[in-house]
Structures are given as structure tokens and as C-alpha cells.
Design a protein around this motif. Structure first.
Motif, short mmCIF file in Angstrom:
data_model
loop_
_atom_site.label_atom_id
_atom_site.label_comp_id
_atom_site.label_asym_id
_atom_site.label_seq_id
_atom_site.Cartn_x
_atom_site.Cartn_y
_atom_site.Cartn_z
N PRO A 292 0.84 -1.21 0.00
CA PRO A 292 0.00 0.00 0.00
C PRO A 292 0.87 1.26 0.00
O PRO A 292 1.87 1.32 0.71
CB PRO A 292 -0.78 -0.12 1.32
CG PRO A 292 -0.81 -1.59 1.60
CD PRO A 292 0.50 -2.12 1.10
N TRP B 139 -6.90 1.07 0.63
CA TRP B 139 -6.69 0.83 2.07
C TRP B 139 -7.02 2.09 2.86
O TRP B 139 -6.88 3.20 2.35
CB TRP B 139 -5.23 0.47 2.34
CG TRP B 139 -4.74 -0.72 1.58
CD1 TRP B 139 -4.41 -0.77 0.25
CD2 TRP B 139 -4.55 -2.04 2.08
NE1 TRP B 139 -4.01 -2.04 -0.08
CE2 TRP B 139 -4.08 -2.84 1.02
CE3 TRP B 139 -4.71 -2.62 3.35
CZ2 TRP B 139 -3.78 -4.19 1.17
CZ3 TRP B 139 -4.41 -3.96 3.51
CH2 TRP B 139 -3.96 -4.73 2.43
N GLU B 140 -7.40 1.87 4.13
CA GLU B 140 -7.52 3.03 5.02
C GLU B 140 -6.77 2.75 6.31
O GLU B 140 -6.66 1.59 6.74
CB GLU B 140 -8.97 3.39 5.28
CG GLU B 140 -9.76 2.35 6.01
CD GLU B 140 -11.22 2.77 6.16
OE1 GLU B 140 -11.59 3.85 5.69
OE2 GLU B 140 -11.97 1.98 6.76
N ARG B 141 -6.27 3.80 6.91
CA ARG B 141 -5.56 3.65 8.17
C ARG B 141 -6.56 3.54 9.30
O ARG B 141 -7.55 4.27 9.34
CB ARG B 141 -4.64 4.85 8.40
CG ARG B 141 -3.42 4.81 7.52
CD ARG B 141 -2.53 5.99 7.73
NE ARG B 141 -1.78 5.92 9.00
CZ ARG B 141 -0.59 6.48 9.17
NH1 ARG B 141 -0.01 7.13 8.18
NH2 ARG B 141 0.03 6.38 10.33
N THR C 19 -1.58 1.09 11.18
CA THR C 19 -2.37 -0.13 10.99
C THR C 19 -3.37 0.15 9.87
O THR C 19 -3.89 1.27 9.75
CB THR C 19 -3.12 -0.54 12.28
OG1 THR C 19 -3.85 0.59 12.77
CG2 THR C 19 -2.14 -1.04 13.33
N LEU C 20 -3.59 -0.86 9.04
CA LEU C 20 -4.38 -0.67 7.82
C LEU C 20 -5.53 -1.65 7.74
O LEU C 20 -5.47 -2.75 8.28
CB LEU C 20 -3.49 -0.92 6.59
CG LEU C 20 -2.31 0.01 6.34
CD1 LEU C 20 -1.60 -0.41 5.07
CD2 LEU C 20 -2.78 1.45 6.26
N ARG C 21 -6.55 -1.22 7.02
CA ARG C 21 -7.67 -2.09 6.72
C ARG C 21 -7.96 -1.95 5.22
O ARG C 21 -7.98 -0.83 4.70
CB ARG C 21 -8.91 -1.64 7.52
CG ARG C 21 -10.13 -2.52 7.35
CD ARG C 21 -11.26 -1.99 8.23
NE ARG C 21 -11.91 -0.83 7.62
CZ ARG C 21 -12.87 -0.91 6.69
NH1 ARG C 21 -13.31 -2.07 6.26
NH2 ARG C 21 -13.40 0.19 6.18
N GLU C 22 -8.16 -3.08 4.57
CA GLU C 22 -8.49 -3.02 3.14
C GLU C 22 -9.95 -2.60 3.01
O GLU C 22 -10.84 -3.22 3.57
CB GLU C 22 -8.26 -4.39 2.48
CG GLU C 22 -8.38 -4.31 0.98
CD GLU C 22 -8.15 -5.66 0.31
OE1 GLU C 22 -7.07 -6.24 0.49
OE2 GLU C 22 -9.08 -6.12 -0.39
N LEU D 258 -4.57 5.58 0.04
CA LEU D 258 -3.61 4.48 0.01
C LEU D 258 -4.14 3.38 -0.91
O LEU D 258 -5.31 3.03 -0.85
CB LEU D 258 -3.43 3.91 1.41
CG LEU D 258 -2.67 4.79 2.40
CD1 LEU D 258 -2.94 4.33 3.83
CD2 LEU D 258 -1.17 4.76 2.09
N ALA E 120 1.95 -3.80 4.63
CA ALA E 120 0.59 -4.17 5.05
C ALA E 120 0.62 -5.09 6.27
O ALA E 120 -0.29 -5.07 7.10
CB ALA E 120 -0.15 -4.83 3.90
N GLY F 140 3.13 -2.98 9.24
CA GLY F 140 2.69 -1.61 9.50
C GLY F 140 3.81 -0.59 9.45
O GLY F 140 3.60 0.59 9.73
#
Ligand code: FE2
Length: 182
Positions: free
Chosen positions: A80, A102-104, A115-118, A137, A166, A169
Motif C-alpha cells: 500500500p 486501504w484506510e488507516r 495499521t491498515l484495513r483493506e 492508500l 501491510a 505496518g
């Protein structure tokens, strides 16, 4: 009637001289999708002599946007990343690209860790283009023999961008073009 790189750059200039909101960048994307299916454009810029890697095929001296062609014989994927404050449009020519947004989920207070989330994932097939706006991202993955076009609001080498692993982090700041960055 064909649609040339010059036509695309002229139309892009016309749109962007009034601003580069998301809606305006979406308009540029619509024009790129015309270019992506033009047989003469493809014959000129995506023929057998098309170089490996990335090649700048247009840079606008007034507004700063640029257009690059990409050719990779081997499958590739990226972590990302963002493009700083620049928008980007990816347009597929051959094979496909898996695009993930992606978002943080952290508060951004640690400069070295995130930390990320798809958020979403979709596939760009030949003739289709996708927009990333601002600091969105995204990551890309493509199979062997992928070719695509990319337009950006500015030369990315001149701005700071983030790349985030990803899994771990770990946040990396990029200041120059690197082969792994897309
Ligand atoms: Fe990118």
C-alpha cells in the motif's frame, strides 16, 4: 475518428486549468478510457519495441501533469502506498491489475507505524481506468505481461510519498522514484 495522446493531453489541460477536484480528475479518467482503446495509440506506444519498466511519454510544462507507459514481463505487486497530494489514474492496456484501496485504522500519531484495513478491491481490465485521489492508500498486483498507462497530477519524484508494509505496518517515506513503487 481516432483519439491520440495529443488529444488526451489537450482535453486534460482543458479540464485541469479550471482545477483538479475529484470530479475533474474523474473527467480526465473518462478521456483516458478513450485513449486506452485507440488502435493507433496502442500501436505507437505499446508495440513490441515498448521498453521494459516505465517511460514518461508526456509532461505538461504549464500544469505539471504527466503520462507514463508501463511494461512488465514478470508479475508484480506493490505494498500500500500513496502519491502524496497528487492524484493518479491507472489505465489498463494488457492483462489486468488488481487494485486495492486501504484506510488507516490508527490515529496517525506514530510517524513510523500504521495499521491498515483493506476498504475495497477491484480489477482493472484492458480499456478500464481507476482514480486515486489525494492521499488515498492503494496497492496494485498484476500478472506477467501487464502493460498500463498512468497519469499523475505532478512528477512524483518531487513530492514525499508514503509506503506502508501491510503486515508489519512499518511506514516508509519515499522521495525518489524506486522500481518497487507504482
Ligand atoms: Fe500508485
Amino acid at each position: 475518428m481516432g483519439y491520440t495522446l495529443q488529444d488526451f493531453c489537450r482535453d486534460t489541460r482543458e479540464i485541469l486549468k479550471n482545477g483538479s477536484s475529484r470530479a475533474q480528475v474523474e473527467q480526465v479518467k473518462t478521456h483516458m478510457e478513450r485513449l486506452l482503446v485507440d488502435p493507433q495509440f496502442l500501436a505507437e506506444y505499446f508495440n513490441d519495441q515498448h521498453p521494459q519498466g516505465l517511460k514518461r511519454i508526456y509532461a505538461d510544462s504549464q500544469l505539471g501533469f504527466e503520462v507514463m507507459s508501463y511494461r512488465y514481463d514478470k508479475a508484480r505487486s506493490s505494498q500500500p502506498h500513496d502519491h502524496g497530494d497528487s492524484w493518479a489514474i491507472y489505465g489498463q492496456v494488457t492483462e489486468y491489475t488488481e487494485m486495492a484501496v486501504w484506510e488507516r485504522t490508527d490515529d496517525g500519531s506514530d510517524p513510523d507505524h500504521a495499521t491498515l484495513r483493506e476498504k475495497t478491491r477491484y480489477r482493472l481490465n484492458p480499456g478500464q481506468a481507476g482514480v486515486y485521489y489525494g492521499r488515498e492508500l492503494h496497492s496494485i498486483a498484476m500478472p506477467d505481461n501487464s502493460r498500463y498507462l498512468r497519469a499523475t497530477g505532478t512528477d512524483l519524484e518531487t513530492i514525499e510519498r508514503l509506503r506502508i508494509d501491510a503486515k508489519s505496518g512499518r511506514v516508509e517515506r519515499i522521495h525518489a522514484r524506486q522500481t518497487g513503487a507504482a
